[in-house]
Write a protein that holds these residues in place. Structure first.
Motif, PDB file in Angstrom:
ATOM      1  N   LEU A 186      29.481  10.182  46.863  1.00  0.00           N
ATOM      2  CA  LEU A 186      30.574   9.201  47.182  1.00  0.00           C
ATOM      3  C   LEU A 186      30.754   8.330  45.765  1.00  0.00           C
ATOM      4  CD1 LEU A 186      30.660   8.573  50.809  1.00  0.00           C
ATOM      5  CD2 LEU A 186      32.063   9.457  49.561  1.00  0.00           C
ATOM      6  N   SER A 198      32.900   7.567  43.278  1.00  0.00           N
ATOM      7  CA  SER A 198      33.615   6.290  42.809  1.00  0.00           C
ATOM      8  C   SER A 198      33.613   5.773  41.912  1.00  0.00           C
ATOM      9  CB  SER A 198      33.626   5.702  43.597  1.00  0.00           C
ATOM     10  OG  SER A 198      31.831   4.676  43.522  1.00  0.00           O
ATOM     11  N   GLN A 248      39.447   3.392  45.491  1.00  0.00           N
ATOM     12  CA  GLN A 248      38.877   2.538  46.306  1.00  0.00           C
ATOM     13  C   GLN A 248      39.669   3.592  47.285  1.00  0.00           C
ATOM     14  OE1 GLN A 248      42.090  -1.244  46.057  1.00  0.00           O
ATOM     15  NE2 GLN A 248      40.439  -2.224  44.626  1.00  0.00           N
ATOM     16  N   THR A 249      40.219   3.706  47.192  1.00  0.00           N
ATOM     17  CA  THR A 249      40.400   4.846  47.906  1.00  0.00           C
ATOM     18  C   THR A 249      38.669   5.696  48.572  1.00  0.00           C
ATOM     19  OG1 THR A 249      41.837   5.779  46.882  1.00  0.00           O
ATOM     20  CG2 THR A 249      41.963   6.410  48.448  1.00  0.00           C
ATOM     21  N   ILE A 250      37.971   6.575  47.630  1.00  0.00           N
ATOM     22  CA  ILE A 250      37.292   7.092  47.619  1.00  0.00           C
ATOM     23  C   ILE A 250      36.220   6.112  49.021  1.00  0.00           C
ATOM     24  CG2 ILE A 250      34.980   7.394  46.838  1.00  0.00           C
ATOM     25  CD1 ILE A 250      36.700   9.634  46.722  1.00  0.00           C
ATOM     26  N   THR A 252      37.697   3.939  50.811  1.00  0.00           N
ATOM     27  CA  THR A 252      37.639   4.278  52.804  1.00  0.00           C
ATOM     28  C   THR A 252      37.264   5.541  52.797  1.00  0.00           C
ATOM     29  OG1 THR A 252      39.825   3.732  51.519  1.00  0.00           O
ATOM     30  CG2 THR A 252      40.231   4.004  53.405  1.00  0.00           C
ATOM     31  N   VAL A 253      37.567   6.942  51.781  1.00  0.00           N
ATOM     32  CA  VAL A 253      37.495   7.973  52.726  1.00  0.00           C
ATOM     33  C   VAL A 253      36.085   8.178  53.506  1.00  0.00           C
ATOM     34  CG1 VAL A 253      37.227  10.916  51.906  1.00  0.00           C
ATOM     35  CG2 VAL A 253      38.828   8.909  51.357  1.00  0.00           C
ATOM     36  N   GLY A 254      34.772   7.301  52.582  1.00  0.00           N
ATOM     37  CA  GLY A 254      33.441   7.582  52.530  1.00  0.00           C
ATOM     38  C   GLY A 254      33.405   6.624  54.170  1.00  0.00           C
ATOM     39  N   ILE A 294      35.439   5.436  56.511  1.00  0.00           N
ATOM     40  CA  ILE A 294      36.000   5.948  57.157  1.00  0.00           C
ATOM     41  C   ILE A 294      36.205   7.654  57.924  1.00  0.00           C
ATOM     42  CG2 ILE A 294      38.134   6.083  59.102  1.00  0.00           C
ATOM     43  CD1 ILE A 294      38.745   3.562  56.908  1.00  0.00           C
ATOM     44  N   VAL A 295      36.236   8.495  57.117  1.00  0.00           N
ATOM     45  CA  VAL A 295      36.669  10.011  56.639  1.00  0.00           C
ATOM     46  C   VAL A 295      35.027  10.296  57.508  1.00  0.00           C
ATOM     47  CG1 VAL A 295      37.490  12.006  56.592  1.00  0.00           C
ATOM     48  CG2 VAL A 295      39.276  10.250  55.797  1.00  0.00           C
ATOM     49  N   ILE A 296      34.866  10.285  56.358  1.00  0.00           N
ATOM     50  CA  ILE A 296      33.008  10.530  56.245  1.00  0.00           C
ATOM     51  C   ILE A 296      32.224  10.007  56.598  1.00  0.00           C
ATOM     52  CG2 ILE A 296      31.100  11.785  54.922  1.00  0.00           C
ATOM     53  CD1 ILE A 296      33.155  12.176  52.252  1.00  0.00           C
TER      54      ILE A 296
END
Lengths: 353, 467
Positions: B340, B344, B353-355, B357-359, B361-363
């Protein structure tokens, strides 16, 4: 070059080690609450030996003990003495390793095989022992943090259930018995013989006697403090049964986040124990370096390998016990009697020359 | 031996031109201008891509065209120039962005400095931010960087030495120090180390760092790379040396102590207790980033007995449904985290910035819900990462986080004892390190103050400074 501070930490780290775990138990079984007197006598004895050792190494401050031997005793006899010293350090290290693995197996890692613990112990200690003595002493200074932890934990015991009355009656044992118990205490004070081997590296040899005495005093005070804390915390029956009273002492402590301080303490007390092994390896490697004229780094690796092989041998409890009882006498011979003889020889030669 | 014949300029202008163009391998950006000066033909040669055309026009062409002065030297009076006689010098000088002026029937050439100095404006430091204190940072020009230092250190003691290294790249290296403060033996060793740089292609400061460091294979950086002029000045005043590499927007500081990596220039700019608090916080962060995951694994795998009953149940509930050994959990989570972080950094800032969020919430939450990694492990690794990001110097921060890995393995094999041995080896390694011959990790000063009241043991020049 070693400053006084470096020397101090080298000596206390060499002295304090695994002995601290069982010392109160051994002393209590011999002379009960008068153990602190035995400790004091052992301390005075150690102080006398320190004076002898410093006097010996001052006769030629530019030589290590091994070189001194060769010069004073001649090539053949000197070599024999040097070899026996190396063997002494090897057997001391072996005993230490066995005791460490026993303690670890009993308290923390019940299933881990002995060779695995010995292997890791030797990797870590030989990594340190192969460095210059200055580097060793500077890292020992950082390791001395654990002494502060120890003292702090010992102080934490005091608000618990303690009875100062357990120290009485003072002097219920006869004087001879108290003296008889002192060799057991003396074993835990061993380590200052290091001065024989590091005299050439000391910046200020004139102050070395004072520094050694202070270091010895520190160790002695720590032991007496520990002994008294143990005696006032445990009843007589308890103390005569538990072999590692220090750990049980800490077992009684508990905090909001942590219980069983004893496990954490013992795990990290491995560091001061290893430093004793580092010093033994260092002493022995100097001898091997002199005997076979190889690099000191290589001689450390060689010694570690030998110790690993010795550690792989099946050693049972009786062998360990006989080894440790032999070591008590060997300690006195190698640390006191022989250097004293050598000092006499050196003085005689000095008068003749 | 035709080469040696052609080594020096002849009086034949066309012959000279031909040889120079050959020397420059007929490169397409080599331009020539023909002028006349008092009836004599003059040729200007320059690399179109490197020179400042306005300056050539203003300072060379127009004075010559005006024909006011008697000689070319006088005409060039406003511009810095040197005289050259060999083709080798001329081609090197062209490659450095100078303009060569050749005249008819003359066997010397004039080399005029016309390098266009296009450079980035001085911006705010990106990697070493502070809330209080100066915001300028180094740029890609060594001269500008030195000027940033000079503006802060207005003293004749401030000395700069230039050296050129790398036979292919010909990069200028500037060594700056305060003559009165720097230790001459340390300086000597730094210079002799720099002499040994054999690389043809010196382009990175890492290459200089490698030459300077006593233990290049150690995981810990033994020279500090900073973007901040105030940090460099602070170190200069402490007697350290600052080294600039042209085209590198950072300064290399050596010798340096380990504790300097935990310091931010902000510290010296705030009240003592704030300073003390943040310094202690960073020390704590250092210890946590190295030991925390290992400690957690040891507790989880071997020593759950040290926990009080309530904490024990909380921990066991969180790892109940996780099928993996804590070691595998930790390694997986560490790798995810490094991924991550790396992603980034690489992505443009809008997508980066999307990363996040992905990091997060998603992961972060999904991995827990799928029971691959326990909640507590996510917390532990996150705290470890955050602690390592607290360290002001990025190089050290990464080293610290990676130093945690060996401890994780040791903890998985031997529990606390493994950690104890690992830390022992780390400590000895750190203590062993030297930076330009100076000790890297000094003993804490507390010991100094109560054991050795008069530190006159000659550990350096400035030991008596605080008496």
């Amino acid at each position: 070059m070693l400053t006084n501070k470096n020397l101090f930490f080298l000596i206390i780290q060499a002295q304090i080690g695994i002995g601290i775990l069982g010392l109160p138990y051994i002393l209590y079984n011999h002379v009960q609450q008068d153990g602190w007197m035995s400790l004091l006598i052992a301390g005075v004895l150690a102080q006398g030996i320190i004076i002898v050792l410093v006097a010996l190494s001052r006769t030629s401050p530019k030589e290590t003990f091994y070189e001194l031997n060769l010069r004073l005793l001649g090539n053949v006899l000197g070599k024999i003495v040097n070899i026996s010293y190396v063997l002494y350090f090897i057997s001391f290290s072996l005993l230490l390793m066995i005791l460490v693995t026993d303690v670890i197996n009993t308290w923390i890692l019940h299933q881990t095989p002995r060779w695995a613990i010995i292997l890791m112990l030797l990797i870590a200690t030989s990594y340190i022992a192969k460095e210059r003595i200055l580097t060793i002493s500077r890292s020992f200074l950082f390791f001395s943090f654990w002494f502060i932890v120890l003292i702090f934990l010992l102080i934490l015991v005091y608000p618990q259930d303690i009875h100062f009355g357990r120290l009485q009656p003072v002097g219920s044992n006869s004087f001879t018995e108290i003296i008889k118990a002192s060799p057991d205490a003396f074993v835990s004070l061993i380590g200052f013989e290091l001065i024989l081997f590091i005299m050439p590296f000391i910046k200020n040899p004139k102050k070395s006697l004072m520094v050694l005495s202070i270091a010895n005093l520190f160790t002695l005070m720590l032991y007496i403090f520990l002994f008294i804390t143990c005696v006032i915390s445990f009843s007589g029956v308890q103390l005569s049964l538990i072999q590692a009273p220090l750990l049980y002492l800490f077992r009684g402590l508990s905090f909001e986040f942590v219980e069983r301080i004893d496990i954490i303490f013992l795990s990290f007390w491995i560091v001061p124990i290893s430093t004793t092994l580092v010093i033994q390896l260092f002493n022995a490697s100097l001898g091997v370096q002199k005997l076979f004229s190889i690099q000191r780094k290589k001689s450390v690796y060689l010694l570690s390998f030998i110790l690993l092989c010795l550690g792989l041998l099946p050693i049972n409890l009786t062998m360990t016990e006989s080894l440790s009882s032999i070591m008590i006498y060997l300690n006195i011979i190698f640390v006191f009697i022989f250097p004293a003889l050598l000092l006499i020889i050196a003085k005689l030669k000095g008068i003749k020359g | 031996m035709a080469e040696s014949h052609n080594e020096f300029l002849s009086s034949d202008l066309t012959q000279n031109l031909k040889i120079i163009e050959e020397k420059m391998k007929q490169t397409a950006d080599l331009k020539r201008r023909k002028l006349t000066f008092h009836g004599e033909a003059i040729i200007l040669l320059y690399l179109d891509t490197m020179t400042d055309k306005e300056s050539i026009e203003l300072h060379i062409i127009s004075p010559i065209n005006k024909q006011e002065s008697k000689s070319i030297e006088n005409a060039l009076g406003t511009k810095q120039f040197s005289i050259m006689t060999t083709f080798k010098d001329i081609s090197c000088s062209l490659a450095e962005g100078n303009t060569i002026l050749l005249t008819e029937n003359c066997n010397i050439a004039y080399s005029i400095a016309t390098l266009s100095d296009e450079k980035r404006a001085i911006n705010e430091s990106l990697n070493e931010k502070v809330t209080m204190g100066a915001h300028d940072s180094f740029v890609e020009s060594a001269a500008t960087n030195i000027s940033l230092l000079r503006k802060r250190l207005r003293t004749p003691e401030f000395k700069v030495e230039y050296q050129t290294y790398g036979s292919e790249t010909n990069v200028e290296v500037a060594i700056c120090y305060l003559e009165s403060k720097a230790d001459p033996t340390v300086l000597h060793s730094i210079k002799s180390r720099l002499e040994k740089i054999k690389n043809d292609d010196l382009i990175n400061s890492r290459q200089i760092q490698e030459a300077l460091e006593d233990y290049p294979y150690s995981p810990f950086p033994q020279s500090l790379r900073t973007e901040r002029p105030d940090r460099a000045v602070f170190n200069l005043l402490n007697g350290n040396t600052v080294i600039f590499l042209e085209h590198e927007p950072s300064a290399l500081i050596t010798p340096i102590s380990f504790y300097s990596f935990l310091r931010s220039p902000e510290d010296y700019n705030s009240r003592w207790f704030v300073n003390f608090f943040y310094y202690s916080l960073r020390l704590l962060a250092f210890i946590m980033s190295v030991t925390l995951p290992a400690f957690y694994i040891a507790v989880n795998a071997y020593h759950s007995a040290i926990l009080p009953v309530s904490t024990f149940y909380t921990l066991k509930l969180s790892v109940l449904n996780v099928p993996f050994h804590p070691l595998i959990e930790a390694v997986m989570m560490q790798i995810v985290l490094e991924l991550l972080k790396e992603a980034s950094v690489r992505l443009p800032s809008a997508i980066a910035q999307t990363i996040g969020t992905v990091g997060a919430i998603v992961i972060g939450s999904a991995i827990v819900q799928t029971n691959f990694i326990s909640n507590t492990m996510v917390v532990v690794i996150a705290i470890t990462a955050v602690s390592s990001f607290v360290i002001p110097i990025g190089e050290m921060s990464t080293s610290m986080r990676l130093m945690g890995f060996p401890l994780i393995f040791l903890a998985a094999i031997f529990g606390f004892i493994g950690i104890a041995f690992g830390l022992m080896v780390f400590t000895t390694h750190l203590v062993k390190l030297t930076s330009a011959g100076k000790v890297y990790v000094e003993a804490p000063e507390i010991f100094e103050s109560f054991l050795n009241k008069h530190p006159k043991n000659g550990k350096g020049q400035d030991t008596n400074a605080h008496e």
